[in-house]
Design a protein around this motif. Structure first.
Motif, mmCIF file in Angstrom:
data_model
loop_
_atom_site.group_PDB
_atom_site.id
_atom_site.type_symbol
_atom_site.label_atom_id
_atom_site.label_comp_id
_atom_site.label_asym_id
_atom_site.label_seq_id
_atom_site.Cartn_x
_atom_site.Cartn_y
_atom_site.Cartn_z
ATOM 1 N N GLY A 119 -32.685 27.026 32.526
ATOM 2 C CA GLY A 119 -34.017 26.590 32.005
ATOM 3 C C GLY A 119 -35.097 27.789 32.606
ATOM 4 N N THR A 120 -34.897 28.449 33.627
ATOM 5 C CA THR A 120 -35.721 29.280 34.130
ATOM 6 C C THR A 120 -35.015 30.386 34.581
ATOM 7 O OG1 THR A 120 -35.389 28.728 36.425
ATOM 8 C CG2 THR A 120 -36.900 27.461 35.219
ATOM 9 N N LEU B 192 -30.952 23.681 31.231
ATOM 10 C CA LEU B 192 -31.444 22.871 30.171
ATOM 11 C C LEU B 192 -30.239 22.399 29.446
ATOM 12 C CD1 LEU B 192 -35.048 24.231 29.257
ATOM 13 C CD2 LEU B 192 -34.536 22.096 30.746
ATOM 14 N N PHE C 4 -32.414 30.419 26.098
ATOM 15 C CA PHE C 4 -32.007 29.224 25.124
ATOM 16 C C PHE C 4 -33.052 28.286 25.162
ATOM 17 C CE2 PHE C 4 -27.815 31.096 25.615
ATOM 18 C CZ PHE C 4 -27.311 30.925 24.265
ATOM 19 N N ARG C 5 -33.728 28.061 24.122
ATOM 20 C CA ARG C 5 -34.753 27.081 24.055
ATOM 21 C C ARG C 5 -34.625 26.125 22.933
ATOM 22 N NH1 ARG C 5 -36.433 27.443 28.734
ATOM 23 N NH2 ARG C 5 -37.848 28.860 29.364
ATOM 24 N N THR C 6 -34.789 24.806 23.268
ATOM 25 C CA THR C 6 -34.966 23.810 22.213
ATOM 26 C C THR C 6 -36.096 24.015 21.458
ATOM 27 O OG1 THR C 6 -33.528 22.237 23.413
ATOM 28 C CG2 THR C 6 -35.115 21.344 21.684
ATOM 29 N N ASP D 1 -32.928 32.745 30.765
ATOM 30 C CA ASP D 1 -33.473 31.504 30.365
ATOM 31 C C ASP D 1 -33.660 31.596 28.744
ATOM 32 O OD1 ASP D 1 -35.500 33.113 31.019
ATOM 33 O OD2 ASP D 1 -36.877 31.494 31.223
ATOM 34 N N LYS E 272 -31.700 17.948 31.744
ATOM 35 C CA LYS E 272 -31.609 18.923 32.682
ATOM 36 C C LYS E 272 -30.526 18.743 33.634
ATOM 37 C CE LYS E 272 -34.789 17.926 36.378
ATOM 38 N NZ LYS E 272 -35.493 18.684 37.406
ATOM 39 N N TYR F 182 -32.514 25.321 37.509
ATOM 40 C CA TYR F 182 -31.969 24.209 36.843
ATOM 41 C C TYR F 182 -31.275 24.605 35.392
ATOM 42 C CZ TYR F 182 -36.297 23.778 34.605
ATOM 43 O OH TYR F 182 -37.651 24.165 33.952
ATOM 44 N N ILE G 269 -38.265 18.413 22.770
ATOM 45 C CA ILE G 269 -37.840 18.846 24.225
ATOM 46 C C ILE G 269 -36.659 18.832 24.246
ATOM 47 C CG2 ILE G 269 -39.837 17.940 25.167
ATOM 48 C CD1 ILE G 269 -38.477 15.350 26.049
ATOM 49 N N PRO G 270 -36.049 19.520 25.232
ATOM 50 C CA PRO G 270 -34.526 19.619 25.505
ATOM 51 C C PRO G 270 -33.954 17.999 25.703
ATOM 52 C CG PRO G 270 -35.474 21.216 26.793
ATOM 53 C CD PRO G 270 -36.612 20.160 26.183
#
Lengths: 462, 462
Positions: free
Chosen positions: B248-249, B256, B274-276, B272, B284, B254, B280-281
């Motif tokens: 996620g970062t 996601l 990958f993004r939804t 990081d 986590k 964490y 929102i994802p």
């Protein structure tokens, strides 16, 4: 705007229309609307076709148009009616020699009072009276000359219009304009902005592209404020670049100033649709003034150094790679006589090995293929993996971290100057107008609203 | 891994190689490295080809591989040497009946200890010993069975492999697996994830796609942790969906959990990546456990309801519209016998009027053209403007807010079931696996790191 209707609630639809008829409220009448403690007084304007059904539009005394939701709770009452033709009050705008001279070139027709997000036009082209009526502060800010170049739908803004727009800008600069505003449909604003960035060499004045994500007859229109900010930026600030200055947030808190070559439209409908990718924006503007975030903004250049360079080759295409892609598409482009291809590749800008034979054809026929990255953020890097090196051996050009819009316009521009593949490569790999950054730090990558920072806390607040 | 070299610093290059030779440091020897106050002891591993030239890789006592930068300040000393063949210590993993059974299917070969971001493979395929040696916690977490399906470069992961992967998953589910992990190159992970989402109906177990943005011989490899989190997710959590669970970062704070149909790779290199989008994802996962953000996650379905539906038509292509595009590209797709086209249009999903004749050809020949939005966020909406309605009159299908990867795989899947254009439209407009959301709130739109929230304060800290 003239009143030649029959007292019908012109343009209103559905339940609201029935209510206006029942209550005998006519367009062009003066009305009072009460909602709880709030009271609105103004001229009830007719509505154009693409509007929210439950809003009325009032022209209030300040000259602004205001959208008011007529819900169960609201009362609306007619308190006067303009007989004969209604005319916007004529505003006598005098040239003030201490104010900068800014030209607003409308490419989509109407800007400001009825600025539409795709076209710059819903209703007929603006007049200076309409413009100053919609944005009264303009009068004391700059000497603004609005001109309509043409009315082009955003998606039809072909390379020939990039050239015509650049020529019109050059003419205004040569006539002494201190700043230029371009009204443009938002969908392809970044593409035109990139092309202008390559065409306008050594800019002596700011060129600010501006539009609206809401047509002005909707209550949330952002056109007027965008025009006012663009006037302030182009008239007063010391930069010689092509920028896009549009909403930074969904509210009216500030506009962000984006270098056109690093800007992308990221949402089909939101007001804060424009984002600088892989960097932070150049700055922001709000009612308190301009804040520059970056210190690499090019200053205004001497007027004598300015020149136009609009030589382009419009036989350039873009191709989006996807797993399973057949080489027949790229082969077809060779057969159809394309002179250059921008290809969007996965990850670091790869294509599948199936595509290699078509890359070899492009190489044989000296058709440059420029690779950019599908992820949008980050660099094309074909030296990391063997298959990337296989692609380089087939002559592809690594597009660094150019956005697709920048690579497409730049390749058109490069091929307008030379068909020699090595010269094209040199041009493509040289940063001309901020389209390539030397590195990408953590600044400018995207985080998701409500996820970062303080993920748990923010989740609770959603 | 066996030691059959001649004492050469195998795989090392440049200045570091020269230094190792000069100092007589052999791979497979035990070494001590001192840098200031820090001291590292471990087995000096050979390096694979794609590595930072100035790092050595040590296998330390915990079983992990560690990358250490050898700079001017560092000293390195050999303190022992394994004679003969070096063997990873054999780990006797016993089946524990109270642990869930998870199958890890490698599609790119090596996962975990040498997980590579594009392929899942830098060195030969993993063995269970190597895997458990790299991620010791796995042994006490789940009964993990690693299997290598094949070694496919991410960009070559064609539709036939989507099908084979789904079939392998079905076989594991039928054999009683409680969860499935798919090791996959990251570049096209979302495309495969979308295809699997349509193929695997009524999933009785989680399917977690996982990879690495760093090859494992680099100091910052994220492979081991991603595998461990994927094991926890697929073994213990109650969901029956295909998800991607990645960083996620940029740090290890964490991972996601993204629904595959709403996920996109957004950076060519960042961890990081990958993004939804437009939501929102799903949640986590970190060392303290799983936090679900959304409450619409589908639970595990009864095993008897599960079935495979992998009928696809791979004569589907994608075309990226740009201003100035000639209709010849879309015409070529008709000539070449494509059965369906996903077209990426500007703004609300428009194409220029130049393209209309080609749309008419598609309509006549009953080739569905599905429009999705170039901005990536937001909906295709062709009923707002006249030209959009002109496109609808020419038979195009509004792709709602499907991402290009979802629309492409779904159209392939729809055309595998029917060539009837009305049936294809019905399938495309029906939400099958979360690829269409009913609305888009402010959640999930992107803000830019360092710009929002508190723009001025954060600017100072950059």
């Amino acid at each position: 705007m003239s009143n030649n209707n029959n007292g019908e609630p012109e343009g209103y639809r559905g339940v609201l229309r029935e209510r206006l008829i029942k209550d005998k409220i006519r367009t062009w009448s003066k009305v009072v609307i009460k909602k709880g403690d709030a009271e609105y007084e103004g001229l009830l304007l007719p509505r154009s076709q693409h509007t929210d059904d439950n809003y009325v539009t009032l022209k209030v005394d300040t000259g602004y148009n205001l959208g008011v939701l007529i819900d169960e709770e609201a009362t609306i009452k007619e308190i006067g009616f303009h007989k004969g033709n209604y005319q916007l009050p004529h505003i006598d705008v005098k040239f003030k020699k201490d104010l900068p001279n800014v030209t607003l070139l409308g490419t989509g027709g109407t800007v400001a009072s009825r600025l539409d997000y795709r076209t710059g036009a819903v209703l007929p082209a603006f007049t200076p009276d309409e413009l100053f009526s919609a944005v009264p502060e303009l009068i004391s800010t700059v000497n603004l000359t609005p001109k309509t170049l043409y009315q082009i739908l955003s998606e039809n803004f072909r390379p020939e219009y990039w050239v015509k727009t650049a020529e019109a800008i050059a003419k205004e600069i040569e006539s002494g304009a201190d700043g230029i505003i371009i009204g443009h449909g938002t969908d392809t604003m970044c593409v035109t902005g990139c092309a202008l960035s390559f065409f306008l060499r050594n800019l002596p004045v700011p060129v600010v592209l501006v539009g609206s994500q809401r047509s002005s007859d909707r209550p949330s229109s952002d056109g007027p404020r965008n025009i006012l900010y663009a006037a302030k930026l182009s008239g007063y600030e010391n930069f010689g670049e092509v920028v896009i200055a549009m909403h930074g947030t969904p509210s009216d808190s500030y506009n962000l100033i984006h270098r056109a070559t690093r800007c992308r439209k990221m949402h089909s409908a939101r007001r804060d649709t424009f984002r600088t990718l892989s960097d932070i924006p150049l700055g922001k503007i709000d009612d308190t003034g301009v804040t520059w975030f970056k210190d690499d903004v090019s200053p205004r250049k001497p007027r004598e150094d300015f020149h136009l360079d609009t030589k382009i080759d419009s036989r350039v295409g873009m191709l989006y790679f996807y797993p399973g892609m057949n080489p027949d598409m790229l082969n077809a482009m060779v057969d159809l006589g394309y002179h250059g291809v921008v290809m969007i590749g996965t990850g670091l800008a790869h294509v599948g090995t199936d595509i290699y034979p078509a890359l070899e054809r492009c190489q044989e026929e000296e058709i440059p293929v420029v690779m950019v990255v599908e992820p949008l953020f980050g660099f094309a890097q074909l030296r990391v993996y063997e298959t990337g090196r296989d692609m380089l051996a087939r002559g592809v050009i690594e597009g660094e971290n150019m956005l697709p819009s920048a690579a497409y316009t730049k390749l058109s521009w490069a091929l307008g100057h030379t068909r020699n593949i090595d010269e094209v490569r040199d041009i493509m790999l040289t940063n001309v107008a901020g389209e390539i950054t030397t590195r990408e730090g953590p600044r400018g990558y995207l985080v998701l609203q409500g996820v970062e920072p303080g993920i748990d806390k923010m989740m609770k607040n959603l």
